[in-house]
Write a protein that holds these residues in place. Sequence first.
Motif, PDB file in Angstrom:
ATOM      1  N   UNK A 149      -3.924   4.948   7.052  1.00 29.03           N
ATOM      2  CA  UNK A 149      -3.243   6.140   6.547  1.00 29.03           C
ATOM      3  C   UNK A 149      -4.044   7.376   6.883  1.00 29.03           C
ATOM      4  N   UNK A 150      -4.236   8.232   5.876  1.00 29.29           N
ATOM      5  CA  UNK A 150      -4.964   9.469   6.111  1.00 29.29           C
ATOM      6  C   UNK A 150      -5.416  10.100   4.817  1.00 29.29           C
ATOM      7  N   UNK A 151      -6.057  11.253   4.948  1.00 29.49           N
ATOM      8  CA  UNK A 151      -6.545  12.003   3.788  1.00 29.49           C
ATOM      9  C   UNK A 151      -6.181  13.467   3.982  1.00 29.49           C
ATOM     10  N   UNK A 202       0.831  -1.205   0.000  1.00 30.83           N
ATOM     11  CA  UNK A 202       0.000   0.000   0.000  1.00 30.83           C
ATOM     12  C   UNK A 202       0.863   1.251   0.000  1.00 30.83           C
ATOM     13  N   UNK A 203       0.275   2.337  -0.500  1.00 36.96           N
ATOM     14  CA  UNK A 203       0.953   3.621  -0.539  1.00 36.96           C
ATOM     15  C   UNK A 203       0.028   4.675  -1.095  1.00 36.96           C
ATOM     16  N   UNK A 204       0.559   5.521  -1.997  1.00 40.24           N
ATOM     17  CA  UNK A 204      -0.280   6.528  -2.635  1.00 40.24           C
ATOM     18  C   UNK A 204       0.303   6.917  -3.974  1.00 40.24           C
ATOM     19  N   UNK A 205      -0.523   7.539  -4.780  1.00 42.32           N
ATOM     20  CA  UNK A 205      -0.117   7.983  -6.112  1.00 42.32           C
ATOM     21  C   UNK A 205       0.351   9.433  -6.119  1.00 42.32           C
ATOM     22  N   UNK A 254      -6.048  10.885  -0.466  1.00 42.50           N
ATOM     23  CA  UNK A 254      -5.815   9.760   0.434  1.00 42.50           C
ATOM     24  C   UNK A 254      -4.440   9.138   0.276  1.00 42.50           C
ATOM     25  N   UNK A 255      -3.928   8.600   1.366  1.00 41.17           N
ATOM     26  CA  UNK A 255      -2.665   7.861   1.349  1.00 41.17           C
ATOM     27  C   UNK A 255      -2.747   6.724   2.360  1.00 41.17           C
ATOM     28  N   UNK A 256      -1.945   5.667   2.158  1.00 36.00           N
ATOM     29  CA  UNK A 256      -1.896   4.519   3.048  1.00 36.00           C
ATOM     30  C   UNK A 256      -0.453   4.292   3.478  1.00 36.00           C
TER      31      UNK A 256
END
Length: 383
Positions: A252-254, A207-210, A235-237
């Motif tokens: 994660x969070x937003x 998991x992660x983010x773009x 969003x991110x993880x």
Amino acid sequence: MTRRLPRRALALCAGGLLLPFLHTPAAHADPVRPPAAEAWQAPATARLSSDGSLSDVAGLSAGNVWAVGQQSVWDVWQSRGAITHWNGRTWTEVPIRNDPTGAGLLRSVAAASATELWAVGEGHDGLPYLARGDGSAFDRVTVDTLHVGDWLGGVAAVPDRVVAVGRRARQPLIVTGSGGKWTLTAAEGRGTLYGVAVTAKGDGWAVGDTGGKPLIMRSSGGQWKSFPAPDIPGGYLRDVHLNGSRRALAVGGVYRDSGQVVPLVLSWNGKKWSRVDLPDQDVRLYGVTGDRKNRFWISGVDLTRPGEAFLLRYDGRRVKTLHGAPPSAPRTIRLQSAAYLPGTGTIWTVGHVVDGNGRYTDVIERFATKSPAGQGDSARSRS
């Protein structure tokens, strides 16, 4: 994380600057039987050098726990990675051999067995850092296809298989080692991977983010592919944990346009990832662990009560907040990672505390869980 399937997550640089003991607690032994009631236990420290922080923890038993992090965080010339081991009585720093330049920040650790351990982070030579441990010491491992500019943030391991994740040239990067051979996968599209969890069969999640939305990748049949994630702008993880093939949790969070950050938890039910409803709290979430049954625990910091140790517990239906005791003096405690130790019913969390003078101290907090059939919560656990 394996015996601890997830991997972790993330330390000083990945999720934003870590902010954060006034007293130095003593190390103590872990309970040998599952507790009857929930309770925070007395905190401890691995006694790293000045301005030390722990970023990840992996546990095999009550007398075999590993943690990694960094010492002298703010000194670019003196900062160095740290690996420390709990033998049931004391914490002892473990050396890294075969390494003339030394590790910088170590972000993640995984334990496939008592004699097969892995840590990842960054080296002082600018290369991503991998080290393999045999239970007594670690050796730096060179992967010829990794180069300056590559970044590693998380690692997971099962016997004879290790998976590290990160980023290469703005693309998600997955590094797999098995049988002495290494395979690199640079996924299509932009993004960074921070956490990974795998099974003995090699299946798993990363998991992660773009850079603008959550990023999820799945390993099946030996291949990693992008997997649909809920459409959550900003969003991110940062971490993921498997509680079986049909149960997983990612945290994660937003980032909101206002600059506010709200917590994010995604749950896997065997078919799809869905967003979990959370209490309305100003919290940051960093690590997640589980008991391979129906319960997960999430570590982080509650910014409305920053001096208290903080966990969220999720049982598949509801989320409960678990706060530690109020501090005797101003401080901020951030718990970067969590690991559930089977047989003890205990959650081990690691991170750091920043006191009122801005001094960092590494910290180990442990939370004794109760069995699902247990009755009542301890008075030290307040929601």
